[in-house]
Design a protein around this motif. Structure first.
Motif, mmCIF file in Angstrom:
data_model
loop_
_atom_site.group_PDB
_atom_site.id
_atom_site.type_symbol
_atom_site.label_atom_id
_atom_site.label_comp_id
_atom_site.label_asym_id
_atom_site.label_seq_id
_atom_site.Cartn_x
_atom_site.Cartn_y
_atom_site.Cartn_z
ATOM 1 N N ILE A 46 0.856 -1.182 0.000
ATOM 2 C CA ILE A 46 0.000 0.000 0.000
ATOM 3 C C ILE A 46 0.897 1.239 0.000
ATOM 4 O O ILE A 46 1.902 1.282 0.730
ATOM 5 C CB ILE A 46 -0.958 -0.019 1.218
ATOM 6 N N PRO A 47 0.569 2.228 -0.826
ATOM 7 C CA PRO A 47 1.370 3.452 -0.844
ATOM 8 C C PRO A 47 1.274 4.180 0.500
ATOM 9 O O PRO A 47 0.283 4.071 1.220
ATOM 10 C CB PRO A 47 0.736 4.295 -1.956
ATOM 11 N N ARG A 48 2.288 4.950 0.820
ATOM 12 C CA ARG A 48 2.335 5.579 2.144
ATOM 13 C C ARG A 48 1.189 6.545 2.385
ATOM 14 O O ARG A 48 0.682 6.640 3.495
ATOM 15 C CB ARG A 48 3.682 6.258 2.372
ATOM 16 N N LEU A 49 0.751 7.285 1.355
ATOM 17 C CA LEU A 49 -0.372 8.209 1.548
ATOM 18 C C LEU A 49 -1.648 7.464 1.919
ATOM 19 O O LEU A 49 -2.386 7.875 2.808
ATOM 20 C CB LEU A 49 -0.589 9.050 0.281
ATOM 21 N N LYS A 50 -1.894 6.368 1.236
ATOM 22 C CA LYS A 50 -3.096 5.579 1.535
ATOM 23 C C LYS A 50 -2.995 4.932 2.915
ATOM 24 O O LYS A 50 -3.988 4.814 3.630
ATOM 25 C CB LYS A 50 -3.331 4.529 0.458
ATOM 26 N N LEU A 51 -1.794 4.490 3.302
ATOM 27 C CA LEU A 51 -1.616 3.899 4.621
ATOM 28 C C LEU A 51 -1.855 4.936 5.713
ATOM 29 O O LEU A 51 -2.532 4.661 6.707
ATOM 30 C CB LEU A 51 -0.226 3.285 4.768
ATOM 31 N N ALA A 52 -1.338 6.141 5.507
ATOM 32 C CA ALA A 52 -1.551 7.205 6.493
ATOM 33 C C ALA A 52 -3.045 7.506 6.634
ATOM 34 O O ALA A 52 -3.555 7.658 7.747
ATOM 35 C CB ALA A 52 -0.788 8.462 6.083
ATOM 36 N N GLY A 60 3.999 12.631 8.475
ATOM 37 C CA GLY A 60 5.116 12.830 9.405
ATOM 38 C C GLY A 60 5.190 11.721 10.450
ATOM 39 O O GLY A 60 6.275 11.205 10.754
ATOM 40 N N THR A 61 4.027 11.346 11.002
ATOM 41 C CA THR A 61 3.997 10.252 11.982
ATOM 42 C C THR A 61 4.433 8.950 11.331
ATOM 43 O O THR A 61 5.226 8.185 11.897
ATOM 44 C CB THR A 61 2.582 10.099 12.577
ATOM 45 N N LEU A 62 3.955 8.695 10.133
ATOM 46 C CA LEU A 62 4.354 7.486 9.405
ATOM 47 C C LEU A 62 5.859 7.489 9.167
ATOM 48 O O LEU A 62 6.530 6.466 9.343
ATOM 49 C CB LEU A 62 3.581 7.385 8.091
ATOM 50 N N THR A 66 8.692 4.870 10.681
ATOM 51 C CA THR A 66 9.625 4.183 9.792
ATOM 52 C C THR A 66 11.061 4.400 10.264
ATOM 53 O O THR A 66 11.857 3.454 10.326
ATOM 54 C CB THR A 66 9.440 4.678 8.344
ATOM 55 N N CYS A 67 11.398 5.638 10.646
ATOM 56 C CA CYS A 67 12.759 5.943 11.130
ATOM 57 C C CYS A 67 13.066 5.197 12.427
ATOM 58 O O CYS A 67 14.207 4.778 12.654
ATOM 59 C CB CYS A 67 12.917 7.442 11.337
#
Length: 95
Positions: A46-52, A60-62, A66-67
């Motif tokens: 899933i792309p990061r925007l859709k996951l967020a 930013g939280t996502l 990840t970091c």
């Protein structure tokens, strides 16, 4: 030992045959309709925007998760994706 065979003939009225044919056609139509309505399997990535959006968090939280190693990002070209099963595995049950 002798084996005897007999043939039995049954005449089925045309009206009954027509009803059976009609039922078979309806069943086939229903089967086709149901197979078209089956939801497609959800993609594993899933792309990061859709996951967020799905998690109701900011990008930013996502990124922070990840970091910190909470989630693992995967990249193809310039696009960042997350594996859904890895996201589910990162969820912890609250007690």
């Amino acid at each position: 030992m002798q084996t005897h065979s007999q043939t039995l003939q049954i005449q089925i009225p045309n009206s009954l045959l027509q009803k059976v044919d009609s039922l078979l056609q309806k069943v086939e139509t229903l089967e086709q309709s149901l197979s078209l309505q089956t939801p497609a399997a959800e993609p594993n990535y899933i792309p990061r925007l859709k996951l967020a959006e799905r998690l109701q968090i900011s990008i930013g939280t996502l990124h922070n998760w990840t970091c910190k190693g909470v989630l693992t990002a995967h990249q193809i070209g310039g696009k960042i994706y997350y594996k859904l099963d890895e996201v589910e595995a990162a969820m912890v049950e609250l007690k």
